[in-house]
Design a protein around this motif. Structure first.
Motif, mmCIF file in Angstrom:
data_model
loop_
_atom_site.group_PDB
_atom_site.id
_atom_site.type_symbol
_atom_site.label_atom_id
_atom_site.label_comp_id
_atom_site.label_asym_id
_atom_site.label_seq_id
_atom_site.Cartn_x
_atom_site.Cartn_y
_atom_site.Cartn_z
ATOM 1 N N LEU A 109 0.827 -1.210 0.000
ATOM 2 C CA LEU A 109 0.000 0.000 0.000
ATOM 3 C C LEU A 109 0.862 1.261 0.000
ATOM 4 O O LEU A 109 1.987 1.259 0.496
ATOM 5 C CB LEU A 109 -0.911 0.002 1.231
ATOM 6 N N LYS A 110 0.307 2.321 -0.545
ATOM 7 C CA LYS A 110 1.003 3.608 -0.563
ATOM 8 C C LYS A 110 1.135 4.123 0.867
ATOM 9 O O LYS A 110 0.129 4.297 1.559
ATOM 10 C CB LYS A 110 0.227 4.620 -1.412
ATOM 11 N N PRO A 111 2.357 4.376 1.327
ATOM 12 C CA PRO A 111 2.531 4.813 2.718
ATOM 13 C C PRO A 111 2.113 6.272 2.920
ATOM 14 O O PRO A 111 2.258 7.103 2.025
ATOM 15 C CB PRO A 111 4.031 4.627 2.954
ATOM 16 N N TRP A 112 1.574 6.532 4.080
ATOM 17 C CA TRP A 112 1.226 7.892 4.514
ATOM 18 C C TRP A 112 0.370 8.636 3.493
ATOM 19 O O TRP A 112 0.562 9.814 3.222
ATOM 20 C CB TRP A 112 2.500 8.697 4.822
ATOM 21 N N SER A 113 -0.580 7.926 2.913
ATOM 22 C CA SER A 113 -1.458 8.552 1.910
ATOM 23 C C SER A 113 -2.922 8.180 2.131
ATOM 24 O O SER A 113 -3.749 8.385 1.254
ATOM 25 C CB SER A 113 -1.035 8.129 0.499
ATOM 26 N N GLY A 114 -3.222 7.602 3.297
ATOM 27 C CA GLY A 114 -4.600 7.207 3.588
ATOM 28 C C GLY A 114 -4.999 5.887 2.963
ATOM 29 O O GLY A 114 -6.196 5.573 2.872
ATOM 30 N N ALA A 115 -4.012 5.094 2.521
ATOM 31 C CA ALA A 115 -4.307 3.799 1.912
ATOM 32 C C ALA A 115 -4.916 2.834 2.943
ATOM 33 O O ALA A 115 -4.661 2.953 4.140
ATOM 34 C CB ALA A 115 -3.040 3.195 1.310
ATOM 35 N N LYS A 116 -5.726 1.877 2.449
ATOM 36 C CA LYS A 116 -6.471 1.005 3.356
ATOM 37 C C LYS A 116 -6.324 -0.458 2.961
ATOM 38 O O LYS A 116 -6.462 -0.817 1.795
ATOM 39 C CB LYS A 116 -7.949 1.389 3.366
ATOM 40 N N TYR A 117 -6.057 -1.278 3.985
ATOM 41 C CA TYR A 117 -6.078 -2.732 3.833
ATOM 42 C C TYR A 117 -7.370 -3.224 4.475
ATOM 43 O O TYR A 117 -7.627 -2.987 5.663
ATOM 44 C CB TYR A 117 -4.871 -3.376 4.518
ATOM 45 N N VAL A 118 -8.227 -3.900 3.670
ATOM 46 C CA VAL A 118 -9.524 -4.374 4.141
ATOM 47 C C VAL A 118 -9.581 -5.885 3.957
ATOM 48 O O VAL A 118 -9.409 -6.385 2.848
ATOM 49 C CB VAL A 118 -10.683 -3.718 3.358
ATOM 50 N N THR A 119 -9.821 -6.614 5.037
ATOM 51 C CA THR A 119 -9.923 -8.058 4.937
ATOM 52 C C THR A 119 -11.318 -8.536 5.310
ATOM 53 O O THR A 119 -11.943 -8.014 6.241
ATOM 54 C CB THR A 119 -8.889 -8.773 5.824
ATOM 55 N N LEU A 120 -11.799 -9.518 4.556
ATOM 56 C CA LEU A 120 -13.076 -10.144 4.863
ATOM 57 C C LEU A 120 -12.892 -11.409 5.699
ATOM 58 O O LEU A 120 -13.852 -12.123 5.963
ATOM 59 C CB LEU A 120 -13.811 -10.488 3.559
ATOM 60 N N VAL A 121 -11.636 -11.680 6.081
ATOM 61 C CA VAL A 121 -11.329 -12.876 6.865
ATOM 62 C C VAL A 121 -10.841 -12.438 8.238
ATOM 63 O O VAL A 121 -9.654 -12.162 8.431
ATOM 64 C CB VAL A 121 -10.259 -13.743 6.162
ATOM 65 N N SER A 122 -11.772 -12.354 9.171
ATOM 66 C CA SER A 122 -11.415 -11.926 10.529
ATOM 67 C C SER A 122 -11.644 -13.074 11.504
ATOM 68 O O SER A 122 -12.421 -13.998 11.225
ATOM 69 C CB SER A 122 -12.264 -10.717 10.950
ATOM 70 N N PRO A 123 -11.008 -13.020 12.687
ATOM 71 C CA PRO A 123 -11.158 -14.103 13.680
ATOM 72 C C PRO A 123 -12.326 -13.914 14.636
ATOM 73 O O PRO A 123 -12.472 -14.695 15.576
ATOM 74 C CB PRO A 123 -9.832 -14.038 14.432
ATOM 75 N N LEU A 124 -13.173 -12.902 14.421
ATOM 76 C CA LEU A 124 -14.193 -12.565 15.408
ATOM 77 C C LEU A 124 -15.111 -13.748 15.721
ATOM 78 O O LEU A 124 -15.272 -14.143 16.888
ATOM 79 C CB LEU A 124 -15.023 -11.372 14.938
ATOM 80 N N LEU A 125 -15.756 -14.320 14.706
ATOM 81 C CA LEU A 125 -16.712 -15.392 14.954
ATOM 82 C C LEU A 125 -16.027 -16.666 15.426
ATOM 83 O O LEU A 125 -16.560 -17.391 16.280
ATOM 84 C CB LEU A 125 -17.542 -15.661 13.698
ATOM 85 N N LEU A 126 -14.849 -16.948 14.888
ATOM 86 C CA LEU A 126 -14.098 -18.113 15.365
ATOM 87 C C LEU A 126 -13.746 -17.968 16.840
ATOM 88 O O LEU A 126 -13.822 -18.930 17.615
ATOM 89 C CB LEU A 126 -12.829 -18.299 14.533
ATOM 90 N N ASN A 127 -13.361 -16.766 17.234
ATOM 91 C CA ASN A 127 -12.991 -16.533 18.631
ATOM 92 C C ASN A 127 -14.180 -16.678 19.573
ATOM 93 O O ASN A 127 -14.075 -17.281 20.639
ATOM 94 C CB ASN A 127 -12.380 -15.141 18.791
ATOM 95 N N THR A 128 -15.329 -16.109 19.179
ATOM 96 C CA THR A 128 -16.497 -16.207 20.057
ATOM 97 C C THR A 128 -16.996 -17.649 20.146
ATOM 98 O O THR A 128 -17.527 -18.060 21.178
ATOM 99 C CB THR A 128 -17.632 -15.284 19.581
ATOM 100 N N ASP A 129 -16.823 -18.415 19.061
ATOM 101 C CA ASP A 129 -17.221 -19.822 19.099
ATOM 102 C C ASP A 129 -16.321 -20.630 20.024
ATOM 103 O O ASP A 129 -16.791 -21.502 20.767
ATOM 104 C CB ASP A 129 -17.174 -20.440 17.694
ATOM 105 N N SER A 130 -15.013 -20.356 19.978
ATOM 106 C CA SER A 130 -14.066 -21.179 20.731
ATOM 107 C C SER A 130 -13.820 -20.686 22.155
ATOM 108 O O SER A 130 -13.542 -21.485 23.058
ATOM 109 C CB SER A 130 -12.728 -21.258 19.989
ATOM 110 N N MET A 131 -13.933 -19.369 22.357
ATOM 111 C CA MET A 131 -13.603 -18.797 23.668
ATOM 112 C C MET A 131 -14.815 -18.341 24.457
ATOM 113 O O MET A 131 -14.693 -17.981 25.624
ATOM 114 C CB MET A 131 -12.667 -17.595 23.495
ATOM 115 N N GLY A 132 -15.966 -18.311 23.818
ATOM 116 C CA GLY A 132 -17.135 -17.746 24.467
ATOM 117 C C GLY A 132 -17.350 -16.312 24.028
ATOM 118 O O GLY A 132 -16.460 -15.667 23.463
ATOM 119 N N LEU A 133 -18.537 -15.807 24.300
ATOM 120 C CA LEU A 133 -18.918 -14.496 23.798
ATOM 121 C C LEU A 133 -18.020 -13.376 24.316
ATOM 122 O O LEU A 133 -17.487 -12.571 23.546
ATOM 123 C CB LEU A 133 -20.378 -14.218 24.164
#
Length: 416
Positions: free
Chosen positions: A285-309
């Motif tokens: 990504l272009k540094p210091w220019s407001g560039a954005k990395y967006v991922t659709l693969v996050s650990p949120l649901l996996l974490n709540t399933d394995s660790m609890g809410l």
């Protein structure tokens, strides 16, 4: 209103319409109230592999209960990787909380659960507050994962989750788009900061671009004037180039990071792959220019399933905070997670682009409603080149359904 219309079906004077009703796709239509209240659907009664899918004709028909509800007769549905994951129990902890906030303290069962997130069909009933739709309208929608899905004859959604189907598409074609469209809009617009007015000449990288979200995102970004680079395997190159990709990197032909580092830096990266991708992707990504990395693969649901809410949410929040802080302080890059979000107005915009020829449906496989397990098996093979669609009922049946709905309304008015 919904109960009145269903009672019209029960009324003995409607016996003359029973032959027409029997062809509308509701397999249990007759003069018996107990049978008229159920519909055909594919459900799961527990989480597991393909063996847990079960066909039934005893699921209660979802009726209009609130002012802004819209009841839809489903013509076609499509499958997404999320359906495979949900069949195995993915996200159950958080989704059950959304289904019933008291599930954390009370016993709650989500079963029987209907999968399927996309649909195209015909409106059969509306709440008193609905202003954008009427019975007989052809619509499409993406169903939130906490609601019962589209592998059924009927669904009920709010009017804000529904949009008028593109006139240029069949129901089969239309059903391939809504979920990936809403997901891509959430990622590119809400998280990535792109829109029709700001995308011209922006450099965007899409990893894993040959699937549903990727093929849609290519077309949307090109319609908005962006320069699009994608990663995929060699046998998908023809597909993504045909959809408008400017540059294609074959991830099987050597170190993909090394190939991409030879190119000009990017303004936005949409990551559909996850894993170790983000370890090298943020450097592109272009540094210091407001560039954005967006991922659709996050650990949120996996974490709540394995660790609890609570523990799972806290752990995911800390992970996001640490990665976002590290990227913004080291290179001025914004690190963000994106999730599907229901958005009827976004589908309105997509519908206009489809009818203008800017976005095409990408259907890889089509199955009849009787072969839903086979459709899941196709999806499980991976390496998708578009969407897998299920024909819930033939288009012709919906013309008959709309005609009957009109007759039912007329009868109701006469009785009143």
């Amino acid at each position: 209103m919904a109960s009145v219309r269903l009672l019209c079906l029960f009324n003995g004077r409607a016996a003359g319409w029973s032959k027409t009703l029997a062809r509308t796709g509701c397999r249990n239509v007759c003069s018996s109230p107990s049978r008229l209240q159920s519909m055909s659907a594919w459900v799961i009664d527990q989480y597991g592999s393909s063996g847990v899918l079960r066909h039934t004709e005893e699921i209660p028909i979802p009726t209009v209960n609130f002012a802004h509800d819209v009841m839809i007769n489903v013509s076609a549905a499509s499958l997404n990787p999320l359906d495979l994951n949900m069949r195995g129990g993915y996200g159950a902890t958080l989704l059950n909380l959304r289904r019933d906030p008291l599930s954390v303290v009370n016993s709650f069962s989500e079963f029987p659960l209907i999968l399927g997130r996309d649909l195209s069909g015909v409106v059969v009933d509306c709440g008193s507050g609905v202003t954008h739709f009427a019975p007989g309208d052809e619509v499409w929608a993406a169903i939130p994962p906490w609601k019962q899905g589209s592998l059924a004859e009927y669904v009920t959604l709010t009017e804000y989750e529904v949009s008028c189907k593109p006139k240029s598409l069949s129901h089969i074609e239309a059903a391939s788009i809504p979920y990936v469209a809403n997901t891509a809009f959430s990622a590119l617009v809400n998280a990535g900061g792109l829109c029709r007015e700001s995308s011209l000449n922006k450099r965007v990288l899409i990893t894993g671009a040959s699937g549903g979200v990727g093929t849609f995102s290519i077309q949307l970004l090109k319609a908005w004037g962006a320069h699009v680079t994608v990663t995929c395997s060699q046998n998908a190159e023809g597909l993504v180039r045909g959809l408008g990709a400017d540059e294609v990197v074959d991830y099987t032909a050597g170190d993909v990071a090394e190939q991409l580092e030879m190119m000009e830096r990017f303004d936005v990266i949409l990551d559909n792959v996850g894993g170790d991708t983000e370890e090298w992707a943020t450097r592109l990504l272009k540094p210091w220019s407001g560039a954005k990395y967006v991922t659709l693969v996050s650990p949120l649901l996996l974490n709540t399933d394995s660790m609890g809410l609570l523990d799972g949410s806290l752990h995911a929040g800390l992970t996001l905070h640490n990665k976002a802080f590290q990227n913004i302080t080291c290179s001025g890059v914004f690190y963000r997670w994106a999730f599907y979000a229901p958005d009827g107005p976004a589908l309105d915009e997509v519908s206009r682009l489809v009818d203008a020829g800017k976005i095409l449906p990408v259907v890889e496989a089509q199955f009849p409603f009787s072969q839903v397990p086979q459709a899941f098996q196709k999806l499980e093979q991976g390496h998708a080149r578009g969407k897998t669609v299920v024909e819930v009922a033939e288009d012709a049946k919906y013309t008959e359904a709309a005609e009957f709905e009109q007759k039912a309304q007329e009868t109701t008015l006469q009785q009143n």
